[in-house]
Design a protein around this motif. Structure first.
Motif, PDB file in Angstrom:
ATOM      1  N   SER A   6       1.160  -1.200   0.222  1.00  0.00           N
ATOM      2  CA  SER A   6      -0.658   0.395  -0.147  1.00  0.00           C
ATOM      3  C   SER A   6       1.084   1.316   0.203  1.00  0.00           C
ATOM      4  O   SER A   6       2.140   1.069   0.353  1.00  0.00           O
ATOM      5  N   GLN A   7       0.885   2.622  -0.661  1.00  0.00           N
ATOM      6  CA  GLN A   7       1.237   3.695  -1.031  1.00  0.00           C
ATOM      7  C   GLN A   7       0.312   4.442  -0.507  1.00  0.00           C
ATOM      8  O   GLN A   7      -0.416   4.321  -1.135  1.00  0.00           O
ATOM      9  N   THR A   8       1.007   5.596   0.198  1.00  0.00           N
ATOM     10  CA  THR A   8       0.013   6.784   0.229  1.00  0.00           C
ATOM     11  C   THR A   8       0.793   7.712  -0.065  1.00  0.00           C
ATOM     12  O   THR A   8       1.539   8.374   0.953  1.00  0.00           O
ATOM     13  N   VAL A   9       0.513   9.208  -0.482  1.00  0.00           N
ATOM     14  CA  VAL A   9       1.168  10.392  -0.545  1.00  0.00           C
ATOM     15  C   VAL A   9       0.388  11.566  -0.270  1.00  0.00           C
ATOM     16  O   VAL A   9      -0.714  11.305  -0.879  1.00  0.00           O
ATOM     17  N   ARG A  18       3.640  21.000  -4.099  1.00  0.00           N
ATOM     18  CA  ARG A  18       4.469  20.349  -3.417  1.00  0.00           C
ATOM     19  C   ARG A  18       4.194  18.535  -2.757  1.00  0.00           C
ATOM     20  O   ARG A  18       3.113  18.880  -2.295  1.00  0.00           O
ATOM     21  N   ILE A  19       5.034  17.828  -2.831  1.00  0.00           N
ATOM     22  CA  ILE A  19       4.820  16.790  -2.260  1.00  0.00           C
ATOM     23  C   ILE A  19       4.565  17.138  -0.225  1.00  0.00           C
ATOM     24  O   ILE A  19       5.987  17.626  -0.089  1.00  0.00           O
ATOM     25  N   LEU A  20       3.896  16.976  -0.296  1.00  0.00           N
ATOM     26  CA  LEU A  20       4.393  17.015   1.609  1.00  0.00           C
ATOM     27  C   LEU A  20       3.798  16.189   2.260  1.00  0.00           C
ATOM     28  O   LEU A  20       4.369  16.034   3.790  1.00  0.00           O
ATOM     29  N   LYS A  21       3.436  14.598   2.077  1.00  0.00           N
ATOM     30  CA  LYS A  21       3.246  13.730   2.633  1.00  0.00           C
ATOM     31  C   LYS A  21       3.556  12.138   1.920  1.00  0.00           C
ATOM     32  O   LYS A  21       2.966  12.105   0.969  1.00  0.00           O
ATOM     33  N   ILE A  22       4.562  11.219   2.175  1.00  0.00           N
ATOM     34  CA  ILE A  22       4.683   9.946   2.103  1.00  0.00           C
ATOM     35  C   ILE A  22       4.987   8.436   3.189  1.00  0.00           C
ATOM     36  O   ILE A  22       5.479   9.031   4.063  1.00  0.00           O
ATOM     37  N   ASN A  23       3.610   8.246   2.690  1.00  0.00           N
ATOM     38  CA  ASN A  23       3.519   7.025   3.708  1.00  0.00           C
ATOM     39  C   ASN A  23       3.777   7.308   5.658  1.00  0.00           C
ATOM     40  O   ASN A  23       4.398   6.401   6.199  1.00  0.00           O
ATOM     41  N   GLY A  24       3.152   8.459   5.470  1.00  0.00           N
ATOM     42  CA  GLY A  24       2.890   8.544   7.260  1.00  0.00           C
ATOM     43  C   GLY A  24       4.145   9.718   7.615  1.00  0.00           C
ATOM     44  O   GLY A  24       4.917  10.411   8.826  1.00  0.00           O
ATOM     45  N   PHE A  25       5.483  10.016   5.914  1.00  0.00           N
ATOM     46  CA  PHE A  25       6.706  10.607   6.961  1.00  0.00           C
ATOM     47  C   PHE A  25       6.220  12.600   6.020  1.00  0.00           C
ATOM     48  O   PHE A  25       5.887  12.612   4.489  1.00  0.00           O
TER      49      PHE A  25
END
Length: 529
Positions: A426-429, A440-447
């Protein structure tokens, strides 16, 4: 009056559509050199081509008035889409017009190979009556392995089932539900190689599919397996295929496409009696030529007349009145989708998209389309997926797309979050567009992270301990690749961490493998945005 240049042969039915269009005139100029095309393209608002005309960056830069380039067919290898996009030119193709022709051609190649029709015809033409030499094989009860269950692969499956063949397939982007509906069995490639009596390819040519069938793969197959390629040259390693045909490991091959087209007439495949070869005829039927001619004429006319655009490969569709609100988020939506598409592994099951903030007040379908287009085209390496057909492709493959909206505002006025899942991972961005227009990318898999979604990005999951950044940087430097910037995020001291490295060039697979060999690195992905 808008002028269209038709630089390759188009069906008379397609030309009739142009003849009947108000405010449209066109010129037929076939067989022009690059220099001749550059010299005249500046006076046209539209350009219609097939595969012969090469629409390079130089041609596009000379197209001062051009608004739309239409390709009568599917492949866009001869059009520099990036250059056209930068210049604001719409690029469109006709992905549906030759589906049936190519599927039928695949079956014709299969039958010709199995029953040795070309060889026996040639023998009889040379005055020989030799029935024993041309004993063939039945299709009934044989197992057909299809690599790629898109439009053409699906049609091939239906036709092969009518011959009583058992269908197995490899396609990581088709759901179990869709497979059951088609009465096929989805398996992985090694299993397909072991089980199939016949293998046919229906997947685009990409970095991942180039040389997909080579020596190692042939060794895994049944003795006497038959190979068909009516997709793109380069997917099958011709040198390896030639050796496998000579040894009998591969019992027969049928090739419509080649690594180089036109191929050298000294190609050793042409000398083999168990290899059926034809000059890229998959779409060469009168019906397909009529269909793609009519389709592209209608599409180009609509684009020039300001009507809804169909089969555009490089622009999103935004409703009138909300362009100013949604427009700034189209680009970041597609890039976030592309990012997830390059990170996900295995067959997609669902795509969940959450819109938070002011965006939730509007019809956000154009953003969802941009996300799904970016995700599927990257994950499937399929350039025919566009803003028109992205949701249809997802539905066709049983991939559920679920939207949710909330107008509560958090740290940013608007936030887009994409979550995808497969059987493997699973992946979340999350990301947004700032008031300045910067993405902007603000979050990747909780980071939590703040990174620009552009260029070559190396994304690492790692342990949180000293010295890792130096080790990774050293390996990258040994390939003589420069680091633009690096962002690091961690949940807590000593916990897991995530880092993003912006590189001037993509690193090689060997360098990526060396990074993965570091005990502190748990995963590494190279993403291009």
């Amino acid at each position: 009056m808008a002028k269209i240049l038709v630089s390759d042969p188009l069906s008379k039915e397609g030309l009739a559509v142009l003849d009947g269009a108000e405010g449209i005139e066109y010129d037929l100029k076939h067989g022009m050199s690059k220099e001749e095309l550059i010299a005249c393209i500046g006076e046209y608002e539209g350009l219609i081509v097939r595969s012969e005309t090469k629409v390079t960056a130089d041609v596009i830069n000379a197209a001062a008035k051009c608004k739309v380039i239409g390709r009568a067919g599917v492949g866009l290898d001869n059009v520099d889409v990036e250059a056209a996009t930068k210049k604001g030119i719409i690029v469109m193709n006709t992905p549906d017009g030759n589906t049936i022709s190519t599927a039928e051609h695949t079956m014709a190649m299969l039958l010709s190979m199995a029953r040795k029709i070309p060889q026996s015809y040639s023998s009889l033409q040379n005055g020989k009556w030799d029935r024993k030499k041309f004993v063939g094989r039945e299709l009934f009860g044989k197992t057909l392995g299809i690599i790629g269950m898109g439009r053409i692969g699906t049609q091939v499956a239906k036709r092969a089932q009518a011959f009583g063949m058992n269908i197995i397939a490899f396609d990581p982007f088709i759901s179990d539900e869709a497979a059951q509906r088609l009465e096929i069995r989805i398996i992985d490639l090694p299993e397909l190689y072991r089980e199939a009596d016949v293998i046919t390819i229906h997947t685009p040519l990409s970095a991942k599919t180039k040389g997909l069938l080579a020596k190692k793969e042939f060794e895994q197959m049944n003795d006497g397996v038959m190979i068909i390629n009516c997709a793109r040259g380069g997917i099958v390693d011709e040198a390896a295929l030639c050796e496998a045909l000579k040894s009998g490991k591969v019992g027969g091959a049928a090739l419509d496409v080649f690594e180089k087209e036109p191929p050298d007439m000294t190609n050793p495949l042409f000398e083999l009696g168990n290899c059926v070869t034809v000059p890229h005829l998959g779409a060469s039927t009168s019906e397909a030529q009529i269909n793609v001619g009519i389709d592209i004429a209608c599409q180009v006319i609509d684009a020039l007349q300001g009507k809804p655009i169909k089969n555009a490969v490089n622009i999103p569709q935004v409703e009138t009145g909300v362009v100013a609100i949604l427009g700034p988020y189209i680009g970041v939506a597609e890039k976030l989708g592309s990012l997830v598409g390059q990170l996900i592994e295995g067959g997609l099951e669902n795509i969940r998209i959450e819109y938070i903030g002011e965006l939730a007040k509007y019809n956000i379908t154009p953003l969802t389309v941009a996300i799904v287009k970016g995700l599927l085209s990257s994950a499937m390496h399929d350039s025919t997926i566009n803003y028109v057909n992205a949701l249809f492709v997802a539905k066709e493959r049983g991939i559920k797309v679920v939207e949710s909206k909330t107008d509560s505002i958090e740290d940013f006025v608007n936030l887009i979050t994409i979550s995808v899942s497969s059987a493997a991972i699973s992946q979340t961005v999350s990301g947004t567009t700032l008031k300045t227009g910067d993405q902007r990318i603000l979050k990747i898999n909780g980071f939590d992270i703040e990174a620009m979604p552009s260029g070559h990005l190396l994304i690492l999951n790692q342990t949180d301990q000293p010295g890792i950044i130096g080790k990774v940087g050293t390996i990258i430097g040994q390939e003589n690749v420069n680091i633009g910037w690096m962002q690091l995020s961690r949940i807590g001291v000593g916990s897991g961490a995530l880092s993003i490295w912006n590189l001037d060039d993509a690193i090689s697979e060997d360098t990526l493998s060396r990074i993965l060999e570091l005990p502190e690195i748990t995963s590494a992905s190279m993403v291009n945005l």
